[in-house]
Design an enzyme around this catalytic site. Structure first.
Site, PDB file in Angstrom:
ATOM      1  N   GLY A  12       7.972  37.976  19.407  1.00 17.00           N
ATOM      2  CA  GLY A  12       8.996  38.135  18.374  1.00 17.00           C
ATOM      3  C   GLY A  12      10.375  37.646  18.779  1.00 17.00           C
ATOM      4  CG  MET A  88       0.398  33.100  17.064  1.00 18.71           C
ATOM      5  SD  MET A  88       1.287  31.533  16.971  1.00 18.71           S
ATOM      6  CE  MET A  88       0.628  30.745  18.411  1.00 18.71           C
ATOM      7  CG  HIS A 105       3.600  23.483  15.399  1.00 24.08           C
ATOM      8  ND1 HIS A 105       2.622  24.403  15.717  1.00 24.08           N
ATOM      9  CD2 HIS A 105       3.261  22.335  16.039  1.00 24.08           C
ATOM     10  CE1 HIS A 105       1.723  23.823  16.500  1.00 24.08           C
ATOM     11  NE2 HIS A 105       2.086  22.573  16.706  1.00 24.08           N
TER      12      HIS A 105
HETATM   13  C1  GAR Z   1       6.990  30.133  19.679  1.00 28.46           C
HETATM   14  O1  GAR Z   1       7.149  29.297  20.809  1.00 28.46           O
HETATM   15  C2  GAR Z   1       6.545  29.320  18.477  1.00 28.46           C
HETATM   16  O2  GAR Z   1       7.070  28.019  18.486  1.00 28.46           O
HETATM   17  C3  GAR Z   1       5.047  29.318  18.652  1.00 28.46           C
HETATM   18  O3  GAR Z   1       4.735  30.601  19.132  1.00 28.46           O
HETATM   19  C4  GAR Z   1       5.843  31.114  19.880  1.00 28.46           C
HETATM   20  C5  GAR Z   1       6.177  32.503  19.352  1.00 28.46           C
HETATM   21  O4  GAR Z   1       7.169  33.102  20.135  1.00 28.46           O
HETATM   22  N1  GAR Z   1       4.399  29.067  17.401  1.00 28.46           N
HETATM   23  C6  GAR Z   1       3.281  28.356  17.276  1.00 28.46           C
HETATM   24  O5  GAR Z   1       2.683  27.879  18.220  1.00 28.46           O
HETATM   25  C7  GAR Z   1       2.787  28.221  15.853  1.00 28.46           C
HETATM   26  N2  GAR Z   1       1.644  27.374  15.772  1.00 28.46           N
HETATM   27  P1  GAR Z   1       7.898  34.437  19.666  1.00 28.46           P
HETATM   28  O6  GAR Z   1       6.814  35.451  19.288  1.00 28.46           O
HETATM   29  O7  GAR Z   1       8.671  34.874  20.869  1.00 28.46           O
HETATM   30  O8  GAR Z   1       8.782  34.102  18.494  1.00 28.46           O
END
Ligand code: GAR
Length: 186
Positions: A12, A88, A105
């Protein structure tokens, strides 16, 4: 004030960034929703008194029934824009046809859709990686692009590249949200 919903699945940190820099300033986060009852990001919602909805994706037999449950939980909050910030899940037309949503992304789409996009971007043949904000469609990481920011890889080891992605993705997501809500983008 414009209302948004934020969806997340794990740490998050992108949700936290939105709350810190935009919530009750540029916009109001009227609800946060997670598909993961153990997501660390739940603490962010609690700390800031943001209504939290948990729809545990493990409890659903198929993607459509999960999407219907998410829609039902979000509907009462009447958000103008839904933001997928580290959410996700692949969404079906049940969701994508009735909600205006953007996704973050961590690659320069259309390169490296799906999982492990940061690693794949770092190890590919291009000189630059980056991040993309795009509208959500039922095609995985496939909707219309709102904006992209690139990162030159030269001189960076993977740890340094990854750190830059984590910073830049937050700037990109905030910029995209504000510009969509202001009407600067459709
Ligand atoms: C982030 O790095 C985002 O770019 C990636 O998941 C991470 C979530 O981090 N998203 C994807 O890969 C979407 N396909 P967070 O939970 O700390 O925000």
């Amino acid at each position: 004030m414009k209302k948004i919903a934020v969806l997340f699945s794990g740490k998050g940190s992108n949700f936290a960034h939105i709350v810190k820099y935009l919530h009750n300033k540029e916009l109001q986060v009227v609800v946060a929703l997670t598909n993961n009852p153990n997501a660390e990001g739940i603490a962010v919602a609690k700390e800031h008194d943001i209504p939290l909805e948990t729809v545990d994706s493990k409890q659903f037999e198929n993607r459509e029934s999960f999407d219907r449950a998410v829609l039902e939980r979000l509907r009462p909050y009447r958000a103008e824009l839904t933001v997928l910030a580290g959410f996700m899940r692949i969404l079906t037309p049940v969701f994508t046809q009735s909600v205006k949503a953007v996704n973050l992304h961590p690659s320069l789409l259309p390169r490296h859709k799906g999982l492990n996009a940061i690693e794949k971007s770092y190890h590919d043949e291009f000189d630059e990686g980056g991040v993309t904000i795009h509208y959500v469609s039922s095609e995985l990481d496939g909707g219309e692009i709102v904006l992209q920011k690139s990162i030159p890889k030269e001189g960076l080891d993977f740890t340094a590249y990854d750190a830059k992605v984590r910073i830049l993705e937050k700037e990109a997501l905030s910029e995209a949200i504000v510009s969509i809500l202001s009407g600067a983008r459709k």
